[in-house]
Design an enzyme around this catalytic site. Sequence first.
Site, PDB file in Angstrom:
ATOM      1  N   GLU A  92     -39.670 -28.317  -2.900  1.00 36.57           N
ATOM      2  CA  GLU A  92     -40.089 -26.938  -3.137  1.00 36.57           C
ATOM      3  C   GLU A  92     -39.267 -25.980  -2.295  1.00 36.57           C
ATOM      4  O   GLU A  92     -38.943 -26.277  -1.147  1.00 36.57           O
ATOM      5  CB  GLU A  92     -41.579 -26.764  -2.818  1.00 36.57           C
ATOM      6  CG  GLU A  92     -42.464 -27.511  -3.776  1.00 36.57           C
ATOM      7  CD  GLU A  92     -43.939 -27.171  -3.607  1.00 36.57           C
ATOM      8  OE1 GLU A  92     -44.261 -26.225  -2.856  1.00 36.57           O
ATOM      9  OE2 GLU A  92     -44.746 -27.858  -4.229  1.00 36.57           O
ATOM     10  N   HIS A  93     -38.950 -24.857  -2.876  1.00 38.63           N
ATOM     11  CA  HIS A  93     -38.227 -23.816  -2.148  1.00 38.63           C
ATOM     12  C   HIS A  93     -39.204 -22.998  -1.315  1.00 38.63           C
ATOM     13  O   HIS A  93     -40.324 -22.730  -1.741  1.00 38.63           O
ATOM     14  CB  HIS A  93     -37.491 -22.895  -3.131  1.00 38.63           C
ATOM     15  CG  HIS A  93     -36.349 -23.574  -3.803  1.00 38.63           C
ATOM     16  ND1 HIS A  93     -35.063 -23.484  -3.333  1.00 38.63           N
ATOM     17  CD2 HIS A  93     -36.294 -24.365  -4.900  1.00 38.63           C
ATOM     18  CE1 HIS A  93     -34.255 -24.193  -4.113  1.00 38.63           C
ATOM     19  NE2 HIS A  93     -34.989 -24.739  -5.072  1.00 38.63           N
ATOM     20  N   ASN A  94     -38.764 -22.582  -0.150  1.00 35.85           N
ATOM     21  CA  ASN A  94     -39.587 -21.771   0.737  1.00 35.85           C
ATOM     22  C   ASN A  94     -39.526 -20.318   0.268  1.00 35.85           C
ATOM     23  O   ASN A  94     -38.548 -19.605   0.511  1.00 35.85           O
ATOM     24  CB  ASN A  94     -39.087 -21.899   2.182  1.00 35.85           C
ATOM     25  CG  ASN A  94     -39.946 -21.155   3.159  1.00 35.85           C
ATOM     26  OD1 ASN A  94     -40.907 -20.483   2.777  1.00 35.85           O
ATOM     27  ND2 ASN A  94     -39.611 -21.261   4.429  1.00 35.85           N
ATOM     28  N   THR A 137     -34.011 -17.915  -1.197  1.00 35.06           N
ATOM     29  CA  THR A 137     -34.425 -19.243  -1.651  1.00 35.06           C
ATOM     30  C   THR A 137     -33.243 -20.193  -1.756  1.00 35.06           C
ATOM     31  O   THR A 137     -33.414 -21.370  -2.032  1.00 35.06           O
ATOM     32  CB  THR A 137     -35.118 -19.157  -3.031  1.00 35.06           C
ATOM     33  OG1 THR A 137     -34.212 -18.576  -3.957  1.00 35.06           O
ATOM     34  CG2 THR A 137     -36.399 -18.352  -2.947  1.00 35.06           C
ATOM     35  N   SER A 144     -33.972 -23.122   1.791  1.00 34.10           N
ATOM     36  CA  SER A 144     -34.629 -24.342   1.321  1.00 34.10           C
ATOM     37  C   SER A 144     -34.152 -25.573   2.064  1.00 34.10           C
ATOM     38  O   SER A 144     -34.179 -26.670   1.539  1.00 34.10           O
ATOM     39  CB  SER A 144     -34.383 -24.516  -0.178  1.00 34.10           C
ATOM     40  OG  SER A 144     -34.983 -23.477  -0.889  1.00 34.10           O
TER      41      SER A 144
END
Length: 199
Positions: free
Chosen positions: A89-91, A97, A104
């Site tokens: 998952e990307h932050n 991103t 990430s």
Amino acid sequence: MLYALGGYFIRFLRIVFRILTLRLTEIRSSRASIHATYGNKTRIGSGSVITADVNIGNYTYINTGSTVEYCTIGSYCSISSGVRINPWEHNLSALSTSPSLGGSDKDIRKRVVIGDDCLISANVIVLSGSHLGQGSVVAAGAVVTHDVRPYEIVGGVPAKHIGWRFDEQTRSRLCLIDISSLNPKEATKKLELSTQNLQ
């Protein structure tokens, strides 16, 4: 020198143990990590990716072309083709991103936990931190973003409640049974006995 050789020997023994353990399973994918934990009679279909941080219970199968990362899967689970469990998952709270801009590069996922006897249909995505209760069913193409209760049927994007597999009394009785260490014959008998007085 002797200490270094001893370390290599222990690593060698661990690899031999893993290989012998894998012989009790049917792993048909070269992309399934030998460092993952596989239960007795686990089956992994060709082309499926299983990372080293995965634990899979007894008699569970994962069909072809699925990706399973950072999770614990119970016994007797049926996982169909094209399923993605706990993808990276990307932050979204980072300024960017993009991994190139540091957005990430840190793993923010939480472990996914899947109970015993769950059915995850084709092309489902199960996101970080989700817990799927014993006996739950996820319809094809669903995206699971939250917990699924025992014996609940969910589907859609995001996954929502569709119904229950059994009435409340039956669900309560089934949740008291631990089939994870039983062979199929024993597990079937125990499940049937638990609901015998309800019929």
